[in-house]
Design a protein around this motif. Structure first.
Motif, mmCIF file in Angstrom:
data_model
loop_
_atom_site.group_PDB
_atom_site.id
_atom_site.type_symbol
_atom_site.label_atom_id
_atom_site.label_comp_id
_atom_site.label_asym_id
_atom_site.label_seq_id
_atom_site.Cartn_x
_atom_site.Cartn_y
_atom_site.Cartn_z
ATOM 1 N N UNK A 188 88.024 13.387 9.766
ATOM 2 C CA UNK A 188 89.402 13.599 9.349
ATOM 3 C C UNK A 188 90.328 13.037 10.422
ATOM 4 N N UNK A 189 91.581 12.825 10.047
ATOM 5 C CA UNK A 189 92.609 12.332 10.981
ATOM 6 C C UNK A 189 92.204 11.002 11.607
ATOM 7 N N UNK A 190 91.760 10.085 10.760
ATOM 8 C CA UNK A 190 91.335 8.767 11.235
ATOM 9 C C UNK A 190 92.516 7.973 11.775
ATOM 10 N N UNK A 191 92.257 7.025 12.687
ATOM 11 C CA UNK A 191 93.329 6.143 13.146
ATOM 12 C C UNK A 191 93.906 5.352 11.964
ATOM 13 N N UNK A 213 93.035 7.613 20.338
ATOM 14 C CA UNK A 213 93.068 8.266 19.026
ATOM 15 C C UNK A 213 91.976 9.333 18.998
ATOM 16 N N UNK A 214 92.253 10.455 18.358
ATOM 17 C CA UNK A 214 91.285 11.560 18.345
ATOM 18 C C UNK A 214 91.054 12.072 16.925
ATOM 19 N N UNK A 215 90.230 11.358 16.150
ATOM 20 C CA UNK A 215 89.866 11.905 14.841
ATOM 21 C C UNK A 215 89.023 13.170 15.020
ATOM 22 N N UNK A 251 84.050 26.623 8.453
ATOM 23 C CA UNK A 251 84.337 25.258 8.896
ATOM 24 C C UNK A 251 84.347 25.231 10.406
ATOM 25 N N UNK A 252 83.676 24.241 10.977
ATOM 26 C CA UNK A 252 83.686 24.028 12.421
ATOM 27 C C UNK A 252 84.095 22.586 12.677
ATOM 28 N N UNK A 253 84.690 22.332 13.836
ATOM 29 C CA UNK A 253 85.136 20.971 14.125
ATOM 30 C C UNK A 253 85.042 20.663 15.615
ATOM 31 N N UNK A 254 85.050 19.377 15.894
ATOM 32 C CA UNK A 254 85.078 18.873 17.263
ATOM 33 C C UNK A 254 85.816 17.536 17.238
ATOM 34 N N UNK A 255 86.350 17.139 18.362
ATOM 35 C CA UNK A 255 87.111 15.887 18.437
ATOM 36 C C UNK A 255 86.228 14.727 18.873
ATOM 37 N N UNK A 256 86.627 13.553 18.428
ATOM 38 C CA UNK A 256 86.011 12.286 18.845
ATOM 39 C C UNK A 256 87.124 11.475 19.497
#
Length: 143
Positions: free
Chosen positions: A72-75, A118-120, A130-135
């Motif tokens: 999610x939140x792609x560049x 950028x941090x998708x 739901x769990x998430x982590x940044x790239x």
């Protein structure tokens, strides 16, 4: 009066039994899984981006429903082929060396981008949790 007292005793006894029975049970669909933060980073050249590459996911533990992973939140201008499905099962780190099996693959095409960071978000969800982590994607004139 005796009858009311007896009915009350029976009701309290039945309620206590039900509470004890429920307290000792766990739902059949209980899942304990975790999306591992693999600290993924990528550098792309601002004039080219990075078409057709992958990020990965490691879901560990045990789960009884399909866990979907996605980006999610792609560049700006970047695309993904969609979410990946991890069927019910389990995945545990190797006890000897701690290595974790990758069980999610996420295709992404990163468009040419202005220089910057950028941090998708990499997400995992099973319909309940739901769990998430940044790239981190760093766009430079040259990597």
């Amino acid at each position: 009066m005796r009858r009311i007292h007896r009915v009350a005793e029976l009701a309290v006894g039945a309620t206590a039994g039900l509470v004890l029975a429920l307290a000792g049970s766990t739902p059949a669909s209980a899942s304990t899984w975790e999306l591992r933060d693999l600290e993924q980073r990528m550098c792309v050249t601002s004039s080219f981006g990075h078409p057709n590459t992958y990020f990965v996911a490691a879901v560990v533990g045990k789960w009884s429903k399909t866990v979907r992973v996605g980006l999610r939140d792609l560049p700006p201008g970047s695309t993904t082929s969609g979410d990946d499905a991890i069927p019910p099962g389990s995945n545990y780190p190797n006890p000897e060396n701690g290595a974790t099996t990758i069980n999610g693959w996420l295709q992404i095409s990163i468009a040419p981008l202005p220089v910057g960071v950028y941090t998708p978000t990499l997400i995992a969800y099973d319909g309940k949790e739901t769990q998430s982590t940044s790239i981190t994607i760093t766009s430079k004139t040259a990597c």
